[in-house]
Design a protein around this motif. Structure first.
Motif, PDB file in Angstrom:
ATOM      1  N   LEU A 170     -14.321 -11.552  -5.179  1.00  0.00           N
ATOM      2  CA  LEU A 170     -14.749 -10.514  -5.948  1.00  0.00           C
ATOM      3  C   LEU A 170     -15.303  -9.478  -5.008  1.00  0.00           C
ATOM      4  CD1 LEU A 170     -16.370 -12.175  -9.150  1.00  0.00           C
ATOM      5  CD2 LEU A 170     -14.330 -10.999  -9.028  1.00  0.00           C
ATOM      6  N   ARG A 172      -8.921 -10.243  -7.618  1.00  0.00           N
ATOM      7  CA  ARG A 172     -10.032 -10.045  -8.642  1.00  0.00           C
ATOM      8  C   ARG A 172      -9.779 -10.982  -9.772  1.00  0.00           C
ATOM      9  NH1 ARG A 172      -9.054  -3.349  -8.817  1.00  0.00           N
ATOM     10  NH2 ARG A 172     -10.439  -2.880  -6.810  1.00  0.00           N
ATOM     11  N   ARG A 207      -7.238  -1.475   0.551  1.00  0.00           N
ATOM     12  CA  ARG A 207      -6.409  -2.719   0.237  1.00  0.00           C
ATOM     13  C   ARG A 207      -4.969  -2.326  -0.153  1.00  0.00           C
ATOM     14  NH1 ARG A 207     -12.036  -3.494  -1.311  1.00  0.00           N
ATOM     15  NH2 ARG A 207     -11.624  -1.867  -2.958  1.00  0.00           N
ATOM     16  N   LYS A 239      -9.452   2.095   6.215  1.00  0.00           N
ATOM     17  CA  LYS A 239      -8.928   0.973   5.919  1.00  0.00           C
ATOM     18  C   LYS A 239      -9.024   0.744   4.111  1.00  0.00           C
ATOM     19  CE  LYS A 239     -10.121  -2.725   8.370  1.00  0.00           C
ATOM     20  NZ  LYS A 239     -10.765  -3.997   8.763  1.00  0.00           N
ATOM     21  N   TRP A 244     -14.805  -8.779  -1.780  1.00  0.00           N
ATOM     22  CA  TRP A 244     -13.739  -7.944  -1.271  1.00  0.00           C
ATOM     23  C   TRP A 244     -12.943  -6.956  -2.102  1.00  0.00           C
ATOM     24  CZ3 TRP A 244      -8.232  -8.060  -1.505  1.00  0.00           C
ATOM     25  CH2 TRP A 244      -7.484  -7.317  -0.858  1.00  0.00           C
ATOM     26  N   ALA A 245     -12.563  -7.594  -3.327  1.00  0.00           N
ATOM     27  CA  ALA A 245     -11.747  -6.619  -4.198  1.00  0.00           C
ATOM     28  C   ALA A 245     -12.275  -5.726  -4.708  1.00  0.00           C
ATOM     29  CB  ALA A 245     -11.194  -7.692  -5.060  1.00  0.00           C
ATOM     30  N   TYR A 246     -13.726  -5.750  -4.869  1.00  0.00           N
ATOM     31  CA  TYR A 246     -14.365  -4.455  -5.543  1.00  0.00           C
ATOM     32  C   TYR A 246     -15.456  -3.516  -4.694  1.00  0.00           C
ATOM     33  CZ  TYR A 246     -12.914  -6.239 -10.150  1.00  0.00           C
ATOM     34  OH  TYR A 246     -12.337  -6.374 -11.267  1.00  0.00           O
ATOM     35  N   SER A 247     -15.218  -4.049  -3.336  1.00  0.00           N
ATOM     36  CA  SER A 247     -16.115  -3.033  -2.390  1.00  0.00           C
ATOM     37  C   SER A 247     -15.248  -1.788  -2.062  1.00  0.00           C
ATOM     38  CB  SER A 247     -16.208  -3.863  -0.980  1.00  0.00           C
ATOM     39  OG  SER A 247     -15.047  -4.213  -0.361  1.00  0.00           O
ATOM     40  N   PRO A 248     -16.264  -0.625  -1.975  1.00  0.00           N
ATOM     41  CA  PRO A 248     -15.727   0.356  -1.383  1.00  0.00           C
ATOM     42  C   PRO A 248     -15.036   0.486  -0.180  1.00  0.00           C
ATOM     43  CG  PRO A 248     -17.820   0.599  -1.612  1.00  0.00           C
ATOM     44  CD  PRO A 248     -17.631  -0.664  -1.875  1.00  0.00           C
ATOM     45  N   ASN A 249     -13.725   1.188  -0.097  1.00  0.00           N
ATOM     46  CA  ASN A 249     -13.069   1.383   1.377  1.00  0.00           C
ATOM     47  C   ASN A 249     -14.198   2.060   2.285  1.00  0.00           C
ATOM     48  OD1 ASN A 249     -10.559   0.027   0.275  1.00  0.00           O
ATOM     49  ND2 ASN A 249     -10.064   2.124  -0.755  1.00  0.00           N
ATOM     50  N   PRO A 250     -13.861   1.761   3.524  1.00  0.00           N
ATOM     51  CA  PRO A 250     -14.589   2.443   4.381  1.00  0.00           C
ATOM     52  C   PRO A 250     -14.303   3.682   4.636  1.00  0.00           C
ATOM     53  CG  PRO A 250     -13.541   0.655   5.440  1.00  0.00           C
ATOM     54  CD  PRO A 250     -13.457   0.564   4.015  1.00  0.00           C
ATOM     55  N   ARG A 251     -15.002   4.643   4.655  1.00  0.00           N
ATOM     56  CA  ARG A 251     -14.246   6.387   4.812  1.00  0.00           C
ATOM     57  C   ARG A 251     -14.536   6.943   6.199  1.00  0.00           C
ATOM     58  NH1 ARG A 251     -11.772   7.697   0.108  1.00  0.00           N
ATOM     59  NH2 ARG A 251     -11.703   9.691   0.823  1.00  0.00           N
ATOM     60  N   GLU A 252     -13.796   7.357   6.658  1.00  0.00           N
ATOM     61  CA  GLU A 252     -13.837   8.289   8.082  1.00  0.00           C
ATOM     62  C   GLU A 252     -14.023   9.779   7.578  1.00  0.00           C
ATOM     63  OE1 GLU A 252     -11.556   6.909  11.057  1.00  0.00           O
ATOM     64  OE2 GLU A 252     -11.355   8.689  12.179  1.00  0.00           O
ATOM     65  N   PHE A 277     -10.909  10.585   4.544  1.00  0.00           N
ATOM     66  CA  PHE A 277     -10.074   9.870   4.312  1.00  0.00           C
ATOM     67  C   PHE A 277     -10.440   8.196   4.533  1.00  0.00           C
ATOM     68  CE2 PHE A 277      -8.669   8.380   8.721  1.00  0.00           C
ATOM     69  CZ  PHE A 277      -9.304   9.276   9.311  1.00  0.00           C
ATOM     70  N   PRO A 278      -9.726   7.387   3.847  1.00  0.00           N
ATOM     71  CA  PRO A 278     -10.177   5.877   3.938  1.00  0.00           C
ATOM     72  C   PRO A 278      -9.541   5.190   5.233  1.00  0.00           C
ATOM     73  CG  PRO A 278      -8.762   5.994   2.530  1.00  0.00           C
ATOM     74  CD  PRO A 278      -8.783   7.394   2.681  1.00  0.00           C
TER      75      PRO A 278
END
Lengths: 45, 243
Positions: free
Chosen positions: A21, B212, B78, B76, A23-31, B73-74
């Motif tokens: 859960l 999920r 999924r 990384k 992993w599936a719901y964590s926000p994507n790391p952004r650059e 931008f992301p």
């Protein structure tokens, strides 16, 4: 013994499920990249 | 005796009056006119060996603002059904002023004033952004156009969705299109081309949806399995706390 095995199994299942859960719901790391643009770079060719 | 007393006062009053007149004359020259004026002036100081008069050089019209291009931008994400956003903002840099540059290499310094005409006065400026990324679903796939006006920011958004895991590389392009207001002549320049890299991942082969669903079902099953032991767990915790 049976109770201990059941408790162990419950903890394992919960740990895996929570990891899934998270992993599936964590926000994507952004650059973010910032680039200043001088007026000389925005003039007529 | 009285004349001697008043003498310094008279001099100071006269000096103040003279300064006021000079100040008003010098300020009269800086009154803004309604006619199109140069956007900015850039002072370039060059060194020469011969004394000469300051000269004025005309430069091609330019946008009279320092701007800041921000790309978000992301790095990384999924893989699977989940999408994300890439954002490109061309905003006005409030702190970015045009600073005069000086290059001093010799003895005699000659100042040159470069007048940069305001491009907004003579041209319609349109910002054009495009995202090229092979193998990934990109929306919108074509170039997006936004009019660029004085002091206004423009922002472009793309929605991306990787179907498979892997590393995706792409380029975010920003062009400026100029259309002459009088002649209609069009010209285009590339302002920025930034290469981005996005890694699409899964959870040990599981897609987002599977992860999920498994997470929710697993939590329920684990809760049911562990429920009869809640009393034992609480007792165990209290016992440890007492020790």
């Amino acid at each position: 013994m049976n109770r201990k095995a059941r408790l162990f199994l419950a903890i394992i299942i919960l740990a895996i499920s929570v990891s899934l859960l998270i992993w599936a719901y964590s926000p994507n790391p952004r650059e973010t990249r910032v680039q200043p643009i001088a007026p000389s770079e925005m003039q007529l060719p | 005796m009285d004349k001697h007393n008043y003498f310094p006062r008279n001099i100071s009053i006269t000096a103040c009056a003279l300064m006021l007149i000079l100040a008003s004359i010098s300020c009269a020259g800086s009154v803004e006119s309604s006619a199109p004026r140069p956007a900015s002036t850039q002072l370039v100081v060059e060194a020469t060996t011969q004394p000469s008069q300051p000269t004025q050089i005309s430069a091609p019209p330019a946008i009279p603002e320092t701007r800041r291009l921000t790309l978000e931008f992301p790095s990384k994400m999924r893989a699977g059904v989940e999408g994300d956003i890439i954002r490109l903002t061309l905003e006005v840099d409030d702190l970015g002023n045009i600073t005069p540059t000086a290059q001093i290499n010799g003895n005699v310094v000659v100042g040159q004033t470069i007048e940069i005409p305001d491009l907004y006065e003579t041209h319609n400026v349109i910002a054009e952004a495009r995202l090229d990324m092979a193998g990934m679903e990109v929306s919108p796939p074509e170039a997006t156009l936004e009019p660029l006006t004085r002091g206004r920011s423009v922002t472009f958004y793309w929605s991306i969705r990787p179907q498979e895991t892997g590393t995706y590389r792409g380029t975010v392009w920003l062009h400026l299109n100029f259309a002459d207001k009088s002649t209609g002549e069009q010209s285009r320049i590339a302002v920025s081309a930034q290469i981005i890299e996005i890694e699409a991942v899964d959870f040990f082969g599981l897609s987002v949806n599977v992860a999920r669903t498994s997470g929710v079902i697993g939590s329920l099953v684990g809760g049911v399995f562990g429920f009869p032991f809640i009393e034992d767990i609480i007792k165990f915790l209290f016992r440890r706390r007492k020790k």
